[in-house]
Motif scaffolding. Structure first.
Motif, PDB file in Angstrom:
ATOM      1  N   VAL A  55       5.124   1.645   9.067  1.00  0.00           N
ATOM      2  CA  VAL A  55       5.148   2.471   7.859  1.00  0.00           C
ATOM      3  C   VAL A  55       6.598   2.770   7.465  1.00  0.00           C
ATOM      4  O   VAL A  55       7.385   3.271   8.266  1.00  0.00           O
ATOM      5  N   VAL A  77      -1.280  -7.791   2.245  1.00  0.00           N
ATOM      6  CA  VAL A  77      -0.572  -6.516   2.338  1.00  0.00           C
ATOM      7  C   VAL A  77       0.654  -6.718   3.237  1.00  0.00           C
ATOM      8  O   VAL A  77       0.516  -6.962   4.428  1.00  0.00           O
ATOM      9  N   ILE A 104       3.680  -0.984   3.852  1.00  0.00           N
ATOM     10  CA  ILE A 104       3.002   0.273   3.553  1.00  0.00           C
ATOM     11  C   ILE A 104       4.007   1.415   3.627  1.00  0.00           C
ATOM     12  O   ILE A 104       4.892   1.410   4.482  1.00  0.00           O
ATOM     13  N   GLY A 131      -5.144   4.910   2.691  1.00  0.00           N
ATOM     14  CA  GLY A 131      -4.102   3.900   2.814  1.00  0.00           C
ATOM     15  C   GLY A 131      -4.279   3.070   4.073  1.00  0.00           C
ATOM     16  O   GLY A 131      -4.138   1.842   4.056  1.00  0.00           O
ATOM     17  N   ARG A 132      -4.627   3.740   5.165  1.00  0.00           N
ATOM     18  CA  ARG A 132      -4.841   3.013   6.421  1.00  0.00           C
ATOM     19  C   ARG A 132      -6.032   2.072   6.306  1.00  0.00           C
ATOM     20  O   ARG A 132      -5.982   0.936   6.772  1.00  0.00           O
ATOM     21  N   ALA A 180      -0.133   6.434   3.461  1.00  0.00           N
ATOM     22  CA  ALA A 180      -0.714   6.002   4.738  1.00  0.00           C
ATOM     23  C   ALA A 180      -1.664   7.062   5.292  1.00  0.00           C
ATOM     24  O   ALA A 180      -1.725   7.296   6.496  1.00  0.00           O
ATOM     25  N   LEU A 226       1.650  -3.375  10.649  1.00  0.00           N
ATOM     26  CA  LEU A 226       2.758  -3.046   9.751  1.00  0.00           C
ATOM     27  C   LEU A 226       3.394  -1.719  10.165  1.00  0.00           C
ATOM     28  O   LEU A 226       2.689  -0.782  10.552  1.00  0.00           O
ATOM     29  N   VAL A 286       0.860  -1.181   0.000  1.00  0.00           N
ATOM     30  CA  VAL A 286       0.000   0.000   0.000  1.00  0.00           C
ATOM     31  C   VAL A 286       0.897   1.231   0.000  1.00  0.00           C
ATOM     32  O   VAL A 286       1.795   1.346   0.836  1.00  0.00           O
ATOM     33  N   ALA A 310      -4.900  -0.915   4.283  1.00  0.00           N
ATOM     34  CA  ALA A 310      -4.000  -1.789   5.036  1.00  0.00           C
ATOM     35  C   ALA A 310      -4.763  -2.572   6.100  1.00  0.00           C
ATOM     36  O   ALA A 310      -4.389  -3.691   6.441  1.00  0.00           O
TER      37      ALA A 310
END
Lengths: 206, 206
Positions: A130, A110, A113, A94-95, A90, A128, A87, A98
């Motif tokens: 970033v 995924v 990111i 994006g969040r 963020a 994850l 992705v 994810a």
DNA sequence: GTCAATCTGTGATAGAATGCACAAACGATT
DNA sequence: AATCGTTTGTGCATTCTATCACAGATTGAC
């Protein structure tokens, strides 16, 4: 069969697959092109013709074995395996991507990111960390990422795309409201909810 | 002109509008079907023919005045006004939709968001208080909501749809992975990112 | 004013997608 | 074994879509 199948046919196969997965979950062992068509709003003849591009999967008088046809469609669409996804961006979108629970069960994982905002880099999103945008090309290559979801502002989308392609990605799900320029071997699918809304408002006149 | 325009043509108009808005923001006063086509990956002849369904907007030898054509397309698509929107479902996706900054500037205003979870009802999301699902029909009517975005699990989507329709909504942006059954006068557009991903994986076979 | 270059709008045409309808096949029933 | 109801796969016709190509209109240069 299999002699350059029209893209519009390929685009319907995932719908068939989705309907079959649903039938299988409901424990339905056998279905027909009529039943599938009714569930999808597609004519039965169309479904039969679409499938005929790839072989013969049904039995006359009976119909289709749900698990078998689902397997075959998954194989044709190449979703009988897992895919690695990145992705890019963020922000809110994006969040949400994810964290979306709908990708994993359907084989899309995924793994990473990215973002450029120093305040966001290093924070955790759905398990994850970033990563910074500068490390994108190496990270994508190291992790063998195959698909990218682009969730950055329009102004940044093309430069991000160039880097994603440099990182070896060959399929892009683009949420930015611009047309991305990519090499021939890279596939792009666009999603812009506003486009869909404006399509409908045309018919809401009066 | 205007003699039941094909839906596929209507579907392209928002793309033209998006490209024109971009050109206008960049201060470009005049464009041509060639320039628009290059930007969108659509042939110039197609753009001219699409526009010809609604009248004559260009000048031979010159092209199109960007602001004028943008206005006309906005009028045709009925997006020269604001629309009221409800988000149904306050999970990850619903929250992302309610917080998305891209709707307002293009005339779509999220006025209310619903959920059934008692733990979520009453909490704030992007300046909106989450309302209970039971109040949906009355709330939609009272607020004159015109468009609903459905962001609930597949199992709940159809019953939610029925209530949304009962509330007077005539356009639905559906994020649930099922086909919604609605009366003829209600329009539905589906968004399922997995469908797009599976469309691309077909071509990733090496 | 003239000419060359450019661009729109559109009739005609080629091409693609869809729906129809039926032969062949299958299972169930008698 | 014969019959009936059902369903697939597909050739054909129809409908829908996209492209071609050109007349007419406009601009700018000389």
């Amino acid at each position: 069969m299999s002699d350059s199948v029209p893209d519009i046919v390929i685009g319907r196969l995932p719908l068939y697959l989705r309907a079959l997965a649903r039938l299988e979950q409901d424990g339905v062992p056998i279905t027909s092109s009529h039943e599938l068509g009714a569930q999808l709003g597609i004519s039965s003849a169309q479904i039969r013709k679409d499938l005929s591009h790839f072989g013969e999967f049904g039995k006359q008088g009976t119909g289709y074995q749900v698990p078998y046809l689902r397997e075959q469609l998954a194989r044709i669409l190449c979703v009988d395996r897992d895919w690695t996804v990145a992705v890019i961006g963020a922000g809110h979108l994006g969040r949400a991507l994810a964290g979306y629970k709908g990708f994993g069960p359907r084989g899309f994982h995924v793994d990473v990111i990215f973002d450029n905002d120093p305040d966001i880099i290093g924070t955790q999103i759905g398990g994850l960390v970033v990563k910074p945008g500068e490390s994108m090309v190496e990270e994508l290559r190291a992790r063998r990422i195959e698909i990218a979801m682009i969730a950055v502002p329009a102004a940044a989308a093309q430069s991000v795309t160039d880097r994603v392609v440099a990182g070896g990605v060959r399929a892009i799900l683009n949420y930015a409201p611009i047309r991305l320029v990519v090499p021939d071997y890279v596939h792009v699918q666009d999603i812009d909810p506003v486009i869909h809304l404006q399509h409908m408002t045309y018919y809401l006149r009066t």
